[in-house]
Design a protein around this motif. Structure first.
Motif, PDB file in Angstrom:
ATOM      1  N   TYR A  55       2.104  -0.448  -8.752  1.00 60.12           N
ATOM      2  CA  TYR A  55       0.425  -0.902  -8.203  1.00 60.12           C
ATOM      3  C   TYR A  55       0.905  -2.190  -7.577  1.00 60.12           C
ATOM      4  O   TYR A  55       1.890  -2.634  -7.410  1.00 60.12           O
ATOM      5  N   PRO A  56       0.129  -2.128  -6.545  1.00 56.12           N
ATOM      6  CA  PRO A  56       0.040  -2.664  -4.926  1.00 56.12           C
ATOM      7  C   PRO A  56       0.420  -4.209  -5.251  1.00 56.12           C
ATOM      8  O   PRO A  56       1.550  -4.739  -4.367  1.00 56.12           O
ATOM      9  N   THR A  98       7.865   3.729  -0.651  1.00 52.48           N
ATOM     10  CA  THR A  98       7.598   3.827   1.066  1.00 52.48           C
ATOM     11  C   THR A  98       7.494   5.152   2.109  1.00 52.48           C
ATOM     12  O   THR A  98       8.895   6.161   1.593  1.00 52.48           O
ATOM     13  N   LEU A  99       7.177   4.822   3.126  1.00 50.96           N
ATOM     14  CA  LEU A  99       8.052   5.954   4.573  1.00 50.96           C
ATOM     15  C   LEU A  99       9.916   6.216   3.477  1.00 50.96           C
ATOM     16  O   LEU A  99      10.138   7.122   3.948  1.00 50.96           O
ATOM     17  N   GLY A 100      10.019   4.842   4.022  1.00 52.17           N
ATOM     18  CA  GLY A 100      12.009   4.778   4.268  1.00 52.17           C
ATOM     19  C   GLY A 100      12.292   6.037   3.027  1.00 52.17           C
ATOM     20  O   GLY A 100      12.527   6.124   2.906  1.00 52.17           O
ATOM     21  N   MET A 101      11.363   5.279   1.913  1.00 50.43           N
ATOM     22  CA  MET A 101      12.290   6.552   0.405  1.00 50.43           C
ATOM     23  C   MET A 101      11.875   7.370   0.046  1.00 50.43           C
ATOM     24  O   MET A 101      12.580   7.903  -0.227  1.00 50.43           O
ATOM     25  N   ALA A 139      11.565   9.891   2.591  1.00 53.48           N
ATOM     26  CA  ALA A 139      12.378   9.886   3.643  1.00 53.48           C
ATOM     27  C   ALA A 139      13.655  10.359   2.943  1.00 53.48           C
ATOM     28  O   ALA A 139      14.442  11.467   3.272  1.00 53.48           O
ATOM     29  N   MET A 140      14.236   9.672   2.140  1.00 55.78           N
ATOM     30  CA  MET A 140      15.462   9.521   1.287  1.00 55.78           C
ATOM     31  C   MET A 140      14.887   9.899   0.016  1.00 55.78           C
ATOM     32  O   MET A 140      16.236  10.293  -0.645  1.00 55.78           O
ATOM     33  N   GLY A 141      13.858  10.619  -0.273  1.00 56.53           N
ATOM     34  CA  GLY A 141      13.892  11.206  -1.059  1.00 56.53           C
ATOM     35  C   GLY A 141      13.901  10.009  -2.542  1.00 56.53           C
ATOM     36  O   GLY A 141      14.228  10.457  -3.828  1.00 56.53           O
ATOM     37  N   LEU A 142      13.839   8.686  -2.746  1.00 56.50           N
ATOM     38  CA  LEU A 142      13.273   7.902  -3.936  1.00 56.50           C
ATOM     39  C   LEU A 142      12.360   7.677  -3.823  1.00 56.50           C
ATOM     40  O   LEU A 142      10.874   7.763  -2.990  1.00 56.50           O
ATOM     41  N   GLU A 143      11.778   7.439  -5.200  1.00 54.70           N
ATOM     42  CA  GLU A 143      10.933   6.541  -5.869  1.00 54.70           C
ATOM     43  C   GLU A 143      10.887   5.344  -6.444  1.00 54.70           C
ATOM     44  O   GLU A 143      11.593   5.430  -7.044  1.00 54.70           O
ATOM     45  N   MET A 144      10.100   4.392  -6.788  1.00 57.74           N
ATOM     46  CA  MET A 144       9.611   3.721  -7.829  1.00 57.74           C
ATOM     47  C   MET A 144       9.275   3.770  -9.251  1.00 57.74           C
ATOM     48  O   MET A 144       8.075   4.435  -9.254  1.00 57.74           O
ATOM     49  N   ARG A 145       9.437   3.368 -10.168  1.00 52.35           N
ATOM     50  CA  ARG A 145       9.116   3.603 -11.896  1.00 52.35           C
ATOM     51  C   ARG A 145       9.176   2.439 -12.412  1.00 52.35           C
ATOM     52  O   ARG A 145      10.366   1.341 -11.905  1.00 52.35           O
ATOM     53  N   LEU A 146       7.857   1.805 -13.330  1.00 54.28           N
ATOM     54  CA  LEU A 146       8.419   0.459 -13.826  1.00 54.28           C
ATOM     55  C   LEU A 146       9.479   1.628 -14.985  1.00 54.28           C
ATOM     56  O   LEU A 146       9.712   2.821 -15.056  1.00 54.28           O
ATOM     57  N   PHE A 149       0.798  -1.033   0.351  1.00 55.39           N
ATOM     58  CA  PHE A 149      -0.386  -0.682  -0.197  1.00 55.39           C
ATOM     59  C   PHE A 149       1.049   1.403  -0.124  1.00 55.39           C
ATOM     60  O   PHE A 149       0.059   2.009   0.087  1.00 55.39           O
ATOM     61  N   THR A 150       2.134   1.389   0.213  1.00 52.66           N
ATOM     62  CA  THR A 150       2.777   2.668   0.132  1.00 52.66           C
ATOM     63  C   THR A 150       3.672   2.513  -1.069  1.00 52.66           C
ATOM     64  O   THR A 150       3.966   3.893  -2.084  1.00 52.66           O
ATOM     65  N   LEU A 151       4.707   1.332  -1.170  1.00 54.88           N
ATOM     66  CA  LEU A 151       4.603   1.344  -2.783  1.00 54.88           C
ATOM     67  C   LEU A 151       3.980   1.276  -3.866  1.00 54.88           C
ATOM     68  O   LEU A 151       4.821   1.451  -4.947  1.00 54.88           O
ATOM     69  N   GLY A 152       2.832   0.562  -3.618  1.00 56.20           N
ATOM     70  CA  GLY A 152       2.025  -0.283  -5.030  1.00 56.20           C
ATOM     71  C   GLY A 152       1.087   1.747  -4.751  1.00 56.20           C
ATOM     72  O   GLY A 152       0.059   1.101  -5.362  1.00 56.20           O
ATOM     73  N   GLY A 153       1.319   2.268  -3.883  1.00 56.80           N
ATOM     74  CA  GLY A 153       0.493   3.554  -3.791  1.00 56.80           C
ATOM     75  C   GLY A 153       0.868   4.826  -4.980  1.00 56.80           C
ATOM     76  O   GLY A 153       1.386   4.460  -5.573  1.00 56.80           O
ATOM     77  N   PRO A 154      -0.306   6.331  -4.608  1.00 56.22           N
ATOM     78  CA  PRO A 154      -0.081   6.929  -5.944  1.00 56.22           C
ATOM     79  C   PRO A 154       1.385   7.366  -5.458  1.00 56.22           C
ATOM     80  O   PRO A 154       2.406   8.520  -6.247  1.00 56.22           O
ATOM     81  N   GLN A 155       1.839   7.677  -3.491  1.00 53.50           N
ATOM     82  CA  GLN A 155       3.712   8.691  -3.705  1.00 53.50           C
ATOM     83  C   GLN A 155       4.673   6.971  -4.600  1.00 53.50           C
ATOM     84  O   GLN A 155       6.197   7.750  -5.085  1.00 53.50           O
TER      85      GLN A 155
END
Length: 170
Positions: free
Chosen positions: A110-111, A91-94, A96-103, A82-88
């Motif tokens: 997606y979740p 995760t909360l740790g990511m 905080a560190m300024g990271l995000e995941m993309r395909l 629900f965090t990594l697969g969510g709109p942001q």
């Protein structure tokens, strides 16, 4: 977002480290710190869920206590889904560190993909030892083995947002 800027944004060269090296600067080390933050968050959530399971166990005359066997894994799986697969897309740790995941083509995960991502991570670490993390040293996008398998990249979110904003205006 216009069709032209969408096409430019979703091209694979958007995540090309030769074209946009800023997307991957410091990702490996910040990903380690993000993992540590996420472990703490999951531990706190597991403790809270453990209290609920305790009361559930009391009310079900001990039957609810069986949930303790799957509690940490279930909490971690739901947290990541629900965090990594969510709109942001992080995760909360990511975050905080300024990271995000993309395909690989630019879409957000997606979740279900996020849940599979964390399962592959834990299975690869369990079966292949932590040495599997060395794959990131040889990957141009600093991806881990499970990232390569699923076709995802972890990038700097601040630079990515700036890049998308620049291409939406131009």
């Amino acid at each position: 977002m216009s069709a032209a800027s969408t096409a430019d944004y979703t091209r694979q060269d958007v995540f090309d480290p030769m074209v946009n090296p800023e997307l991957f600067a410091g990702v490996r080390s910040r990903r380690i710190f993000a993992f540590c933050i996420d472990v703490i968050v999951i531990a706190l959530l597991t403790f809270g869920a453990g209290v609920l399971v305790f009361f559930l166990g009391v009310f079900t005359l001990g039957l609810g206590f069986l949930l303790y066997g799957i509690l940490p894994a279930a909490v971690a799986l739901l947290y990541v889904a629900f965090t990594l697969g969510g709109p942001q897309a992080s995760t909360l740790g990511m975050r905080a560190m300024g990271l995000e995941m993309r395909l690989w083509y630019g879409a957000k995960p997606y979740p279900l993909l996020a849940a599979v991502h964390v399962l592959l991570f834990w299975f690869s670490i369990s079966l292949l030892t932590p040495l599997v993390l060395l794959v990131s040293l040889f990957s141009d996008r600093k991806r881990l083995l499970h990232d390569l398998i699923l076709g995802v990249v972890v990038i700097n979110s601040s630079y990515h947002q700036q890049y998308v904003g620049d291409h939406q205006q131009g």
